[in-house]
Motif scaffolding. Structure first.
Motif, short mmCIF file in Angstrom:
data_model
loop_
_atom_site.label_atom_id
_atom_site.label_comp_id
_atom_site.label_asym_id
_atom_site.label_seq_id
_atom_site.Cartn_x
_atom_site.Cartn_y
_atom_site.Cartn_z
N ALA A 1 3.82 5.41 -7.74
CA ALA A 1 3.39 4.32 -6.86
C ALA A 1 4.18 3.05 -7.17
O ALA A 1 4.62 2.34 -6.25
CB ALA A 1 1.90 4.06 -7.02
N THR A 2 4.39 2.76 -8.44
CA THR A 2 5.15 1.59 -8.85
C THR A 2 6.59 1.67 -8.34
O THR A 2 7.12 0.71 -7.80
CB THR A 2 5.14 1.44 -10.38
OG1 THR A 2 3.78 1.28 -10.81
CG2 THR A 2 5.95 0.25 -10.83
N GLU A 3 7.21 2.83 -8.49
CA GLU A 3 8.59 3.01 -8.03
C GLU A 3 8.71 2.80 -6.52
O GLU A 3 9.63 2.15 -6.05
CB GLU A 3 9.09 4.40 -8.41
CG GLU A 3 9.31 4.56 -9.90
CD GLU A 3 9.56 6.01 -10.32
OE1 GLU A 3 9.61 6.90 -9.44
OE2 GLU A 3 9.67 6.25 -11.54
N ARG A 4 7.75 3.32 -5.76
CA ARG A 4 7.79 3.16 -4.30
C ARG A 4 7.55 1.71 -3.89
O ARG A 4 8.16 1.20 -2.96
CB ARG A 4 6.77 4.07 -3.63
CG ARG A 4 7.18 5.52 -3.72
CD ARG A 4 6.28 6.42 -2.88
NE ARG A 4 6.42 7.78 -3.36
CZ ARG A 4 5.41 8.55 -3.70
NH1 ARG A 4 4.17 8.12 -3.61
NH2 ARG A 4 5.62 9.78 -4.13
N ALA A 5 6.66 1.02 -4.60
CA ALA A 5 6.40 -0.39 -4.29
C ALA A 5 7.62 -1.25 -4.62
O ALA A 5 7.97 -2.16 -3.86
CB ALA A 5 5.18 -0.88 -5.07
N ILE A 6 8.29 -0.97 -5.72
CA ILE A 6 9.50 -1.71 -6.07
C ILE A 6 10.59 -1.46 -5.03
O ILE A 6 11.32 -2.38 -4.65
CB ILE A 6 9.97 -1.35 -7.50
CG1 ILE A 6 8.98 -1.91 -8.52
CG2 ILE A 6 11.38 -1.85 -7.77
CD1 ILE A 6 9.23 -1.45 -9.95
N GLU B 1 0.87 -1.17 0.00
CA GLU B 1 0.00 0.00 0.00
C GLU B 1 0.91 1.23 0.00
O GLU B 1 1.80 1.34 0.84
CB GLU B 1 -0.89 -0.03 1.25
CG GLU B 1 -2.05 0.91 1.17
CD GLU B 1 -3.08 0.57 2.23
OE1 GLU B 1 -4.16 0.10 1.86
OE2 GLU B 1 -2.78 0.77 3.42
N VAL B 2 0.69 2.12 -0.96
CA VAL B 2 1.57 3.28 -1.13
C VAL B 2 0.76 4.55 -0.93
O VAL B 2 -0.21 4.79 -1.67
CB VAL B 2 2.20 3.27 -2.55
CG1 VAL B 2 3.08 4.48 -2.75
CG2 VAL B 2 2.97 1.98 -2.79
N PRO B 3 1.13 5.39 0.06
CA PRO B 3 0.43 6.65 0.23
C PRO B 3 0.58 7.51 -1.02
O PRO B 3 1.61 7.49 -1.68
CB PRO B 3 1.13 7.31 1.42
CG PRO B 3 1.82 6.19 2.12
CD PRO B 3 2.17 5.19 1.07
N ASP C 1 0.66 12.48 -7.47
CA ASP C 1 1.24 11.17 -7.76
C ASP C 1 0.37 10.39 -8.73
O ASP C 1 -0.86 10.48 -8.71
CB ASP C 1 1.39 10.34 -6.48
CG ASP C 1 2.55 10.81 -5.63
OD1 ASP C 1 3.36 11.62 -6.11
OD2 ASP C 1 2.64 10.36 -4.47
N GLY C 2 1.05 9.59 -9.55
CA GLY C 2 0.36 8.72 -10.48
C GLY C 2 0.86 7.30 -10.31
O GLY C 2 1.59 6.97 -9.36
N GLU C 3 0.48 6.43 -11.24
CA GLU C 3 0.86 5.03 -11.16
C GLU C 3 2.36 4.82 -11.21
O GLU C 3 2.89 3.92 -10.56
CB GLU C 3 0.17 4.24 -12.29
CG GLU C 3 -1.31 4.07 -12.07
CD GLU C 3 -1.96 3.17 -13.11
OE1 GLU C 3 -1.23 2.49 -13.87
OE2 GLU C 3 -3.19 3.15 -13.14
N GLN C 4 3.07 5.65 -11.96
CA GLN C 4 4.52 5.51 -12.07
C GLN C 4 5.20 5.70 -10.71
O GLN C 4 6.04 4.91 -10.31
CB GLN C 4 5.09 6.51 -13.09
CG GLN C 4 6.59 6.38 -13.31
CD GLN C 4 6.98 5.03 -13.90
OE1 GLN C 4 6.28 4.50 -14.75
NE2 GLN C 4 8.07 4.47 -13.43
#
Length: 101
Positions: A64-69, A52-54, A59-62
């Motif tokens: 969020a993806t970077e933070r999840a990775i 789960e990414v605040p 912010d967009g999907e990019q």
């Protein structure tokens, strides 16, 4: 808030990592958390990582993806990413049931 699901494969896990993951296989609850949650089978070949990414207003999907990775990498398990799914929870509409009469 974003919910990111990463499907991947473990690569060249050491015996210590295998023991930790095997011990968690039966006790892990499937949930989206900021630190991320792994689910995998006993063979430890493939995994699903839920994070789960605040979200900041821009912010967009990019992002969020970077933070999840980054959250996945913080766990330190060697892996290969196969697929990533991102859900922007800001766009989810909840339908409330009408009160009963």
């Amino acid at each position: 808030m974003f919910r990111v699901t990463i499907r991947g494969a473990f690569e060249e896990l050491g015996e210590d990592d295998r023991e930790v993951l095997r011990g968690a296989v039966d006790t892990v609850q499937v949930a989206f958390t900021e630190a991320g949650t792994f689910t995998c089978d006993r063979s430890l070949s493939a995994f699903t990582f839920r994070c789960e990414v605040p979200a900041e207003p821009d912010d967009g999907e990019q992002e969020a993806t970077e933070r999840a990775i980054a959250a996945l990498a913080a766990h330190g398990y060697p892996h290969r990413i196969l697929r990533i799914g991102v859900t922007d929870m800001r766009n989810i509409k909840i339908r409330r049931k009408a009160p009963r009469r």
